[in-house]
Write a protein that holds these residues in place. Structure first.
Motif, short mmCIF file in Angstrom:
data_model
loop_
_atom_site.label_atom_id
_atom_site.label_comp_id
_atom_site.label_asym_id
_atom_site.label_seq_id
_atom_site.Cartn_x
_atom_site.Cartn_y
_atom_site.Cartn_z
N ARG A 11 0.38 18.21 12.00
CA ARG A 11 -0.45 18.65 10.87
C ARG A 11 -1.44 17.57 10.42
NH1 ARG A 11 3.92 21.45 6.66
NH2 ARG A 11 4.73 23.06 8.07
N VAL A 12 -1.28 16.36 10.92
CA VAL A 12 -2.10 15.25 10.43
C VAL A 12 -3.57 15.43 10.79
CG1 VAL A 12 -2.53 12.76 10.60
CG2 VAL A 12 -0.18 13.62 10.43
N GLU A 13 -3.87 15.68 12.05
CA GLU A 13 -5.26 15.80 12.47
C GLU A 13 -6.00 16.92 11.73
OE1 GLU A 13 -5.90 16.07 16.69
OE2 GLU A 13 -7.81 17.12 16.39
N PRO A 14 -5.42 18.13 11.61
CA PRO A 14 -6.12 19.17 10.84
C PRO A 14 -6.37 18.76 9.38
CG PRO A 14 -4.41 20.16 12.18
CD PRO A 14 -4.21 18.68 12.27
N LEU A 15 -5.42 18.03 8.77
CA LEU A 15 -5.61 17.58 7.39
C LEU A 15 -6.78 16.61 7.30
CD1 LEU A 15 -4.65 17.42 4.42
CD2 LEU A 15 -3.21 15.49 5.11
N ILE A 16 -6.86 15.68 8.24
CA ILE A 16 -7.98 14.74 8.26
C ILE A 16 -9.30 15.48 8.42
CG2 ILE A 16 -9.05 12.86 9.54
CD1 ILE A 16 -6.65 12.01 7.88
N ARG A 17 -9.31 16.47 9.31
CA ARG A 17 -10.54 17.26 9.51
C ARG A 17 -10.98 17.93 8.22
NH1 ARG A 17 -8.72 21.41 12.80
NH2 ARG A 17 -8.37 22.60 10.89
N LEU A 18 -10.04 18.54 7.51
CA LEU A 18 -10.39 19.24 6.28
C LEU A 18 -10.91 18.26 5.23
CD1 LEU A 18 -8.51 22.09 4.51
CD2 LEU A 18 -9.16 20.07 3.20
N LEU A 19 -10.22 17.12 5.05
CA LEU A 19 -10.62 16.19 4.00
C LEU A 19 -11.95 15.50 4.32
CD1 LEU A 19 -7.16 14.61 3.09
CD2 LEU A 19 -8.48 16.31 1.80
N LEU A 20 -12.20 15.21 5.59
CA LEU A 20 -13.49 14.64 5.96
C LEU A 20 -14.61 15.67 5.83
CD1 LEU A 20 -12.70 12.39 9.07
CD2 LEU A 20 -12.97 11.71 6.67
N THR A 21 -14.29 16.93 6.11
CA THR A 21 -15.27 18.00 5.89
C THR A 21 -15.59 18.13 4.41
OG1 THR A 21 -14.48 19.21 7.84
CG2 THR A 21 -15.75 20.45 6.21
N LEU A 22 -14.57 18.05 3.57
CA LEU A 22 -14.79 18.07 2.12
C LEU A 22 -15.72 16.94 1.71
CD1 LEU A 22 -14.18 18.82 -0.84
CD2 LEU A 22 -12.11 17.41 -0.67
N ARG A 23 -15.45 15.75 2.20
CA ARG A 23 -16.29 14.61 1.87
C ARG A 23 -17.73 14.82 2.34
NH1 ARG A 23 -15.47 9.38 0.43
NH2 ARG A 23 -17.09 7.88 1.02
N ASN A 24 -17.87 15.34 3.55
CA ASN A 24 -19.20 15.60 4.10
C ASN A 24 -19.97 16.57 3.22
OD1 ASN A 24 -20.42 14.52 6.52
ND2 ASN A 24 -20.69 16.62 7.22
N ILE A 25 -19.28 17.63 2.78
CA ILE A 25 -19.90 18.63 1.91
C ILE A 25 -20.31 18.01 0.58
CG2 ILE A 25 -19.44 20.71 0.56
CD1 ILE A 25 -17.72 21.70 2.91
N MET A 26 -19.46 17.15 0.02
CA MET A 26 -19.77 16.54 -1.27
C MET A 26 -20.96 15.59 -1.16
SD MET A 26 -17.74 18.02 -3.32
CE MET A 26 -18.03 17.06 -4.79
N ILE A 27 -21.08 14.88 -0.03
CA ILE A 27 -22.23 13.99 0.17
C ILE A 27 -23.52 14.81 0.16
CG2 ILE A 27 -23.40 12.51 1.85
CD1 ILE A 27 -20.63 11.49 2.69
N VAL A 28 -23.53 15.93 0.89
CA VAL A 28 -24.71 16.80 0.92
C VAL A 28 -24.97 17.38 -0.47
CG1 VAL A 28 -25.67 18.92 1.86
CG2 VAL A 28 -24.43 17.35 3.36
N ASN A 29 -23.91 17.84 -1.15
CA ASN A 29 -24.07 18.41 -2.48
C ASN A 29 -24.70 17.42 -3.45
OD1 ASN A 29 -23.14 20.95 -1.92
ND2 ASN A 29 -21.10 20.66 -2.78
N GLN A 30 -24.22 16.19 -3.43
CA GLN A 30 -24.77 15.17 -4.33
C GLN A 30 -26.25 14.95 -4.05
OE1 GLN A 30 -21.89 11.89 -3.67
NE2 GLN A 30 -21.68 11.89 -5.88
N SER A 31 -26.60 14.80 -2.78
CA SER A 31 -28.00 14.57 -2.42
C SER A 31 -28.89 15.71 -2.86
CB SER A 31 -28.12 14.37 -0.90
OG SER A 31 -27.40 13.25 -0.47
N LEU A 32 -28.46 16.94 -2.58
CA LEU A 32 -29.28 18.11 -2.93
C LEU A 32 -29.38 18.29 -4.44
CD1 LEU A 32 -27.98 20.69 -0.27
CD2 LEU A 32 -30.09 19.35 -0.21
#
Length: 464
Positions: free
Chosen positions: A415-436
């Motif tokens: 379950r570790v790799e899928p969790l990392i994928r989700l949390l890094l995706t969340l971070r990626n989305i937040m970076i874009v959201n902040q910029s926009l």
């Protein structure tokens, strides 16, 4: 009709075996306090049985589904009799008159928007969505249905019947947010599980749009992954409160939040490039929800002298230009989660997200199909990442971006790799959201948004 059949099919596919019976179906198909005629219920049930059986591999569940249509007459008579003497243990929520008016108004507005697409790429999609919207029974929609709130979710019956090309156009914003994990990240997850190593911390950089690419260098992703894995090591895998399923089942929601969920969120969202965010973990009142209620129907305004907004379990917030914005909402349960809690929190999340993006729309207009309000649901051992965006015509689209299971021990290392994928995706989305968001706020200083619309979130019954 299709909505009722879908509800029955969901019962067959996902409901507990004890709940799969004709009595449950009678309850699911009620309209308000009215029980439908037996022939209609049997017709819906027969269609749901036929479509469900081919999707059920489990023998016991298949037998339960097949048994549903036996002794329907006597069960129906018993339920009707109990209803007549007020003997039903569960009452169907009555739809308030003003809620029905809001639903009808939203549906008319949605049909109007679908009839006049702004983007050329949406012409075929909007035509199909409008046809599907007209085909469903609007009287079956309640405040709990996304369509009644002008949201077109990716699991909606409106979307399920789209053609392949139309489906691709609709889902394009969601798909552009997904990134394939670098091999180095996958390897690091395996290494962590095998070696049980600690992690360190790093800062990250930014970009501005979703294009299926990470907004950070791979070396930065690895360092952030290490930080998240450190939380797993210190707060989860070495925490006696989560050592076994029996012990985990006794923990309160507060322990789950404090020891696991909030540390994981902090680890994934620390040191964002466009300023720090902060987590509100004390069920703080949502300003977006309060704003919607302040300008809602008279019936809702009169409930409280000062409207009270919804209180998400956790909110991700940021401050720009002297104003606080709610960028993500989190709803949580205990590790042992009931189905009703899971469903109620799912509805609550997209309602909060709709209020949130409407609140942002009053201040500025971030890029459509890119900026979105995030909804995170923790239901039992499952973690869901969702997002609500607005398309070129201002129609909200709700996407289920990812779903994983929490790795409580090293025995669940897969379950570790899928969790990392989700949390890094969340971070990626937040970076874009902040910029926009920052860019849109700067543009709003010289060109303030006009004709800002109120949130179309339908008013829920007062006890909700």
């Amino acid at each position: 009709m299709s909505i009722l059949i879908s509800k029955i099919e969901t019962l067959f596919l996902e409901g507990s075996l004890e709940a799969i019976c004709f009595a449950t179906i009678i309850y699911l198909t009620r309209k308000g306090t009215t029980i439908l005629p037996l022939n209609e219920i049997k017709g819906f049930t027969e269609r749901a049985v036929n479509t469900s059986l081919e999707k059920i591999p489990d023998f016991e569940r298949r037998m339960k589904v097949l048994e549903v249509l036996t002794q329907t007459e006597i069960i129906y008579k018993n339920i009707v009799g109990l209803d007549a003497v007020k003997g039903l243990s569960v009452e169907q929520e009555a739809i308030l008159n003003h809620s029905r008016e809001e639903i009808d108004r939203n549906l008319r507005a949605l049909q109007s928007k679908l009839g006049a697409p702004i983007a050329d790429t949406d012409i075929s999609l909007y035509s199909a969505l409008k046809t599907n919207l007209i085909s469903i029974d609007h009287s079956e929609l309640t405040w709990r249905d996304p369509e009644a709130n002008m949201i077109i979710a990716d699991d909606s019956v409106l979307v399920k019947n789209l053609g392949q090309r139309q489906m691709q156009v609709f889902l394009e914003p969601r798909e552009s947010m997904k990134c394939v994990l670098p091999t180095s990240i996958t390897s690091r997850c395996v290494e962590f599980s095998n070696n049980f190593n600690r992690a360190d911390i790093s800062k990250v950089l930014k970009n501005v749009v979703h294009n299926k690419k990470w907004k950070e260098k791979e070396s930065k992703l690895i360092k952030r992954t290490n930080h998240i894995l450190g939380v797993l090591y210190e707060g989860v895998w070495n925490n006696p409160a989560f050592a076994s399923s029996e012990i985990r089942g006794t923990q309160s929601e507060g322990t789950y939040v404090t020891d696991i969920i909030v540390p994981l969120l902090r680890a994934s969202l620390e040191d964002l490039p466009n300023g720090d965010i902060f987590l509100s973990t004390a069920e703080r009142q949502s300003m977006a929800s309060k704003a919607r209620k302040s300008f809602g129907p008279n019936e809702e305004r009169s409930t409280h002298k000062t409207p009270i907004g919804k209180k998400p379990d956790v909110m991700v917030m940021a401050k720009y230009g002297g104003k606080i914005f709610e960028l993500a909402y989190v709803e949580l349960s205990r590790i042992l989660c009931t189905r009703s809690k899971r469903e109620d929190d799912s509805v609550k999340l997209w309602r909060e997200a709709l209020d949130g993006i409407s609140f942002v729309g009053v201040a500025c207009r971030p890029t459509n199909n890119q900026f979105g309000i995030v909804g995170i649901q923790v239901a039992g051992e499952d973690l869901y990442l969702n997002i609500l965006v607005k398309d070129a015509s201002g129609i909200p689209r709700y996407f289920h971006v990812d779903q994983v299971e929490i790795p409580f021990t090293k025995n669940t290392s897969w379950r570790v790799e899928p969790l990392i994928r989700l949390l890094l995706t969340l971070r990626n989305i937040m970076i874009v959201n902040q910029s926009l968001l920052i860019q849109a706020l700067e543009q709003a200083n010289t060109r303030p948004p006009r004709n800002a619309t109120q949130s179309p979130t339908v008013t829920s019954p007062s006890h909700k």
